[in-house]
Design a protein around this motif. Structure first.
Motif, PDB file in Angstrom:
ATOM      1  N   PHE A 296      11.945  -2.115  19.993  1.00  7.01           N
ATOM      2  CA  PHE A 296      11.487  -1.512  21.256  1.00  7.01           C
ATOM      3  C   PHE A 296      10.695  -2.589  21.990  1.00  7.01           C
ATOM      4  CE2 PHE A 296      10.915   2.406  18.336  1.00  7.01           C
ATOM      5  CZ  PHE A 296      12.246   2.766  18.469  1.00  7.01           C
ATOM      6  N   VAL A 297      11.243  -3.057  23.110  1.00 14.66           N
ATOM      7  CA  VAL A 297      10.627  -4.192  23.806  1.00 14.66           C
ATOM      8  C   VAL A 297      10.532  -3.887  25.293  1.00 14.66           C
ATOM      9  CG1 VAL A 297      10.818  -6.680  24.285  1.00 14.66           C
ATOM     10  CG2 VAL A 297      11.781  -5.754  22.154  1.00 14.66           C
ATOM     11  N   GLY A 298       9.322  -3.930  25.855  1.00 15.49           N
ATOM     12  CA  GLY A 298       9.216  -3.825  27.311  1.00 15.49           C
ATOM     13  C   GLY A 298       8.085  -2.930  27.760  1.00 15.49           C
ATOM     14  N   MET A 299       7.992  -2.774  29.091  1.00 12.25           N
ATOM     15  CA  MET A 299       6.923  -1.969  29.673  1.00 12.25           C
ATOM     16  C   MET A 299       7.397  -0.523  29.829  1.00 12.25           C
ATOM     17  SD  MET A 299       4.725  -4.314  29.731  1.00 12.25           S
ATOM     18  CE  MET A 299       3.274  -3.609  30.511  1.00 12.25           C
ATOM     19  N   HIS A 300       6.444   0.378  29.747  1.00  9.81           N
ATOM     20  CA  HIS A 300       6.724   1.817  29.875  1.00  9.81           C
ATOM     21  C   HIS A 300       7.325   2.083  31.260  1.00  9.81           C
ATOM     22  CE1 HIS A 300       6.071   6.116  29.917  1.00  9.81           C
ATOM     23  NE2 HIS A 300       5.697   6.067  28.639  1.00  9.81           N
ATOM     24  N   PRO A 301       8.386   2.878  31.346  1.00  9.19           N
ATOM     25  CA  PRO A 301       9.020   3.101  32.660  1.00  9.19           C
ATOM     26  C   PRO A 301       8.120   3.821  33.665  1.00  9.19           C
ATOM     27  CG  PRO A 301      10.044   4.460  30.949  1.00  9.19           C
ATOM     28  CD  PRO A 301       9.107   3.522  30.257  1.00  9.19           C
ATOM     29  N   VAL A 302       7.153   4.605  33.193  1.00  8.70           N
ATOM     30  CA  VAL A 302       6.265   5.342  34.104  1.00  8.70           C
ATOM     31  C   VAL A 302       4.897   4.655  34.184  1.00  8.70           C
ATOM     32  CG1 VAL A 302       5.145   7.559  34.569  1.00  8.70           C
ATOM     33  CG2 VAL A 302       7.454   7.493  33.530  1.00  8.70           C
ATOM     34  N   HIS A 303       4.299   4.365  33.044  1.00  9.82           N
ATOM     35  CA  HIS A 303       2.991   3.688  32.990  1.00  9.82           C
ATOM     36  C   HIS A 303       3.269   2.186  32.915  1.00  9.82           C
ATOM     37  CE1 HIS A 303       1.300   7.638  32.173  1.00  9.82           C
ATOM     38  NE2 HIS A 303       2.289   7.787  31.322  1.00  9.82           N
ATOM     39  N   THR A 304       3.467   1.587  34.063  1.00 12.14           N
ATOM     40  CA  THR A 304       4.072   0.245  34.093  1.00 12.14           C
ATOM     41  C   THR A 304       3.134  -0.879  33.644  1.00 12.14           C
ATOM     42  OG1 THR A 304       3.535   0.221  36.428  1.00 12.14           O
ATOM     43  CG2 THR A 304       5.820   0.786  35.843  1.00 12.14           C
ATOM     44  N   ASN A 305       1.867  -0.554  33.389  1.00 12.03           N
ATOM     45  CA  ASN A 305       0.974  -1.582  32.833  1.00 12.03           C
ATOM     46  C   ASN A 305       0.708  -1.350  31.338  1.00 12.03           C
ATOM     47  OD1 ASN A 305      -0.472   0.698  33.259  1.00 12.03           O
ATOM     48  ND2 ASN A 305      -2.142  -0.255  34.417  1.00 12.03           N
ATOM     49  N   ILE A 306       1.579  -0.542  30.718  1.00  6.34           N
ATOM     50  CA  ILE A 306       1.470  -0.290  29.272  1.00  6.34           C
ATOM     51  C   ILE A 306       2.820  -0.623  28.630  1.00  6.34           C
ATOM     52  CG2 ILE A 306       1.024   1.465  27.504  1.00  6.34           C
ATOM     53  CD1 ILE A 306      -0.709   2.910  29.552  1.00  6.34           C
ATOM     54  N   GLY A 307       2.792  -1.503  27.648  1.00  5.95           N
ATOM     55  CA  GLY A 307       4.054  -1.965  27.062  1.00  5.95           C
ATOM     56  C   GLY A 307       4.123  -1.742  25.571  1.00  5.95           C
ATOM     57  N   VAL A 308       5.307  -1.982  25.011  1.00  3.57           N
ATOM     58  CA  VAL A 308       5.521  -1.805  23.575  1.00  3.57           C
ATOM     59  C   VAL A 308       6.309  -2.989  23.022  1.00  3.57           C
ATOM     60  CG1 VAL A 308       7.654  -0.422  23.886  1.00  3.57           C
ATOM     61  CG2 VAL A 308       6.303  -0.154  21.794  1.00  3.57           C
ATOM     62  N   PHE A 309       5.898  -3.424  21.836  1.00  8.67           N
ATOM     63  CA  PHE A 309       6.648  -4.459  21.108  1.00  8.67           C
ATOM     64  C   PHE A 309       6.648  -4.009  19.653  1.00  8.67           C
ATOM     65  CE2 PHE A 309       7.091  -8.953  19.430  1.00  8.67           C
ATOM     66  CZ  PHE A 309       8.402  -9.075  19.858  1.00  8.67           C
ATOM     67  N   ASN A 310       7.677  -3.255  19.302  1.00  9.28           N
ATOM     68  CA  ASN A 310       7.624  -2.551  18.017  1.00  9.28           C
ATOM     69  C   ASN A 310       9.048  -2.260  17.530  1.00  9.28           C
ATOM     70  OD1 ASN A 310       6.616  -1.082  15.799  1.00  9.28           O
ATOM     71  ND2 ASN A 310       5.000  -0.164  17.032  1.00  9.28           N
ATOM     72  N   GLY A 311       9.151  -1.447  16.488  1.00  2.00           N
ATOM     73  CA  GLY A 311      10.453  -1.035  15.964  1.00  2.00           C
ATOM     74  C   GLY A 311      11.184  -2.136  15.205  1.00  2.00           C
ATOM     75  N   MET A 312      10.432  -3.055  14.608  1.00  2.56           N
ATOM     76  CA  MET A 312      11.067  -4.198  13.923  1.00  2.56           C
ATOM     77  C   MET A 312      11.728  -3.791  12.602  1.00  2.56           C
ATOM     78  SD  MET A 312      10.515  -6.573  16.056  1.00  2.56           S
ATOM     79  CE  MET A 312       9.577  -6.522  17.573  1.00  2.56           C
ATOM     80  N   GLY A 313      11.406  -2.612  12.108  1.00  2.00           N
ATOM     81  CA  GLY A 313      12.097  -2.088  10.932  1.00  2.00           C
ATOM     82  C   GLY A 313      12.015  -3.015   9.730  1.00  2.00           C
ATOM     83  N   THR A 314      13.166  -3.304   9.148  1.00  2.66           N
ATOM     84  CA  THR A 314      13.214  -4.132   7.934  1.00  2.66           C
ATOM     85  C   THR A 314      13.352  -5.610   8.264  1.00  2.66           C
ATOM     86  OG1 THR A 314      15.608  -3.892   7.836  1.00  2.66           O
ATOM     87  CG2 THR A 314      14.330  -2.296   6.590  1.00  2.66           C
ATOM     88  N   LYS A 315      13.344  -5.952   9.569  1.00  2.00           N
ATOM     89  CA  LYS A 315      13.701  -7.320   9.948  1.00  2.00           C
ATOM     90  C   LYS A 315      12.685  -7.994  10.858  1.00  2.00           C
ATOM     91  CE  LYS A 315      18.298  -6.976   8.641  1.00  2.00           C
ATOM     92  NZ  LYS A 315      17.889  -6.172   7.511  1.00  2.00           N
ATOM     93  N   GLY A 316      11.414  -7.671  10.651  1.00  2.67           N
ATOM     94  CA  GLY A 316      10.381  -8.227  11.529  1.00  2.67           C
ATOM     95  C   GLY A 316      10.365  -9.750  11.567  1.00  2.67           C
ATOM     96  N   CYS A 317      10.702 -10.384  10.449  1.00  2.00           N
ATOM     97  CA  CYS A 317      10.614 -11.853  10.390  1.00  2.00           C
ATOM     98  C   CYS A 317      11.603 -12.528  11.333  1.00  2.00           C
ATOM     99  CB  CYS A 317      10.910 -12.353   8.973  1.00  2.00           C
ATOM    100  SG  CYS A 317       9.622 -11.929   7.827  1.00  2.00           S
ATOM    101  N   SER A 318      12.790 -11.941  11.479  1.00  2.41           N
ATOM    102  CA  SER A 318      13.785 -12.588  12.353  1.00  2.41           C
ATOM    103  C   SER A 318      13.749 -12.038  13.776  1.00  2.41           C
ATOM    104  CB  SER A 318      15.187 -12.431  11.768  1.00  2.41           C
ATOM    105  OG  SER A 318      15.439 -11.082  11.450  1.00  2.41           O
ATOM    106  N   LEU A 319      13.399 -10.758  13.942  1.00  3.36           N
ATOM    107  CA  LEU A 319      13.428 -10.163  15.283  1.00  3.36           C
ATOM    108  C   LEU A 319      12.220 -10.570  16.126  1.00  3.36           C
ATOM    109  CD1 LEU A 319      14.510  -6.511  14.352  1.00  3.36           C
ATOM    110  CD2 LEU A 319      15.911  -8.200  15.541  1.00  3.36           C
ATOM    111  N   SER A 320      11.047 -10.656  15.495  1.00  2.00           N
ATOM    112  CA  SER A 320       9.819 -10.847  16.288  1.00  2.00           C
ATOM    113  C   SER A 320       9.787 -12.161  17.076  1.00  2.00           C
ATOM    114  CB  SER A 320       8.579 -10.772  15.390  1.00  2.00           C
ATOM    115  OG  SER A 320       8.538  -9.545  14.730  1.00  2.00           O
ATOM    116  N   PRO A 321      10.138 -13.315  16.466  1.00  2.00           N
ATOM    117  CA  PRO A 321      10.040 -14.560  17.248  1.00  2.00           C
ATOM    118  C   PRO A 321      10.909 -14.523  18.505  1.00  2.00           C
ATOM    119  CG  PRO A 321      10.340 -15.042  14.901  1.00  2.00           C
ATOM    120  CD  PRO A 321      10.522 -13.562  15.072  1.00  2.00           C
ATOM    121  N   TYR A 322      12.160 -14.103  18.358  1.00  2.00           N
ATOM    122  CA  TYR A 322      13.105 -14.132  19.478  1.00  2.00           C
ATOM    123  C   TYR A 322      12.711 -13.131  20.570  1.00  2.00           C
ATOM    124  CZ  TYR A 322      17.527 -13.831  21.997  1.00  2.00           C
ATOM    125  OH  TYR A 322      18.485 -13.842  22.979  1.00  2.00           O
TER     126      TYR A 322
END
Ligand SMILES: Cc1cc2nc3c(=O)[nH]c(=O)nc-3n(C[C@H](O)[C@H](O)[C@H](O)COP(=O)(O)OP(=O)(O)OC[C@H]3O[C@@H](n4cnc5c(N)ncnc54)[C@H](O)[C@@H]3O)c2cc1C
Length: 352
Positions: A296-322
């Motif tokens: 889950f990557v990006g800013m909230h569609p309604v609260h546009t100054n609140i964002g999320v960087f999450n949902g890395m599941g079992t693969k945080g090591c490879s997903l997070s850098p990119y």
């Protein structure tokens, strides 16, 4: 003091997002409580390009793996530590069916699958019944060192607040500036891992957290040249120890280590490992997994100054850098985020 961004969470996700934003010339304040058993602190740190019983390559691995290798290398150089090394997986086939499955996949996945040339050399350490396959290249990330050293760096820059973030204290009425306990920022981004499923702005995302356990053991005579796998996985860990895991528990009542898992590991080791070992620790944590297995990557569609960087599941090591780089490019240069990762795909749900 006014920052460009407040980031809540300093696991592997918050670490890379804060690093990328600082690299892009932005100011950040990272808020993270000092919890001992977060997903990033208990993870083995393996980047394995093929997974599952069907031995298929994981999503976007051709892009994610070289990117991760560069990112950990550069961050490590900046911090004066080594954060990543190539350590291949030796996959001890548990059944004749799995041996056949591996052999069938060999010609198809020749970029990542091999037959080790020195299989006989491992018979002094393990019972080898149905042969061994090699997954190569695999990488091992030293997440614990990264988190500690990056935390110290942030502290030295006055960019870390070591406390529990309390969402009731967040003031977001002014769209130009959010305020948290006297700290101002243009936006706030939640990289809060499994806690994200209770976040009032993002709890509607399809989180499907799962519990994972790991045992730490001394196995003094086992060569630290490989990761070894047969049902359970043995991964070189700090201080000459071994990390042994894991479980994927979808239905769990607590985050305590269980006797069941310890018994399962001991019974597996009894049949497989020929060396003496001693268990020295056992812990558990929650993976911030989700039903789609995409971040889950990006800013909230309604609260546009609140964002999320999450949902890395079992693969945080490879997903997070990119995806930290993609998110930063989106924030700084309005670049596009991969639509399969962009939180905009949940606009309808998040707009309720
Ligand atoms: C047993 C196990 C083994 C794993 N092995 C691997 C592996 O080999 N390879 C791999 O790629 N992935 C692995 N994973 C998955 C990996 O750990 C996760 O994908 C990754 O760590 C998620 O990182 P994160 O930063 O999103 O979350 P986290 O690591 O959970 O970080 C979130 C941070 O936010 C902080 N936080 C949350 N709420 C608040 C608050 N209110 N106030 C202050 N701070 C807060 C937490 O304390 C934490 O530090 C494993 C997971 C487990 C459990």
């Amino acid at each position: 003091m006014t920052y460009d961004y407040i980031i809540v969470g300093q696991g592997v996700a918050g670490t890379f997002l804060s690093w990328q934003l600082l690299q892009a010339g932005k100011t950040v304040l990272v808020i993270d409580e000092a919890k001992p058993f977060t997903a990033s602190k208990v993870a083995s740190g393996v980047i394995n390009p093929v997974t599952g019983r069907r031995i298929v390559r994981t999503w976007m691995i051709e892009t994610l793996l070289p990117f991760a290798l560069d990112a950990y290398t550069i961050l490590g150089e900046q911090l004066g530590v080594n954060l990543i090394e190539q350590i291949n997986i030796l996959d001890f086939h548990p059944t004749p069916q799995m041996m056949l499955a591996f052999k069938e996949r060999l010609p198809v996945e020749s970029d990542y699958l091999r037959v080790p040339t020195n299989e006989a050399a491992y018979q002094q350490y393990f019972s080898v019944t149905f042969g061994i396959g090699e997954i190569n290249p695999c990488y091992l990330v030293d997440l614990r060192t990264m988190i500690v050293v990056w935390r110290n760096y942030l502290k030295a820059q006055n960019a870390l607040l070591e406390t529990t973030f309390n969402i009731d204290e967040l003031k977001t009425q002014n769209l130009e500036l959010i305020t948290y306990n006297g700290y101002n920022a243009k936006a706030i981004i939640f990289a809060d891992g499994a806690a994200g499923s209770d976040n009032p702005y993002f709890y509607l995302l399809p989180y499907a957290k799962n519990k994972g356990q790991a045992i730490i053991a001394e196995i003094p005579d086992l060569p630290r040249t490989n990761i070894y796998k047969q049902g359970i996985t043995l991964v070189p860990w700090q201080d000459n120890l071994w990390w042994i895991g894991s479980t994927y528990e979808w239905d769990f009542k607590d985050l305590e280590p269980s006797v069941d898992f310890r018994n399962k590991v001991e019974s597996q080791l009894k049949h497989w490992l020929k060396l003496p070992y001693k268990i020295v620790d056992h812990f558990a944590s929650e993976r911030p997994a989700n039903l789609e297995r995409r971040p889950f990557v990006g800013m909230h569609p309604v609260h546009t100054n609140i964002g999320v960087f999450n949902g890395m599941g079992t693969k945080g090591c490879s997903l997070s850098p990119y995806f930290a780089k993609q998110f930063t490019d989106a924030l700084v240069h309005q670049a596009a985020i991969n639509p399969l990762a962009d939180v905009k795909r949940f606009t309808k749900i998040l707009s309720r």
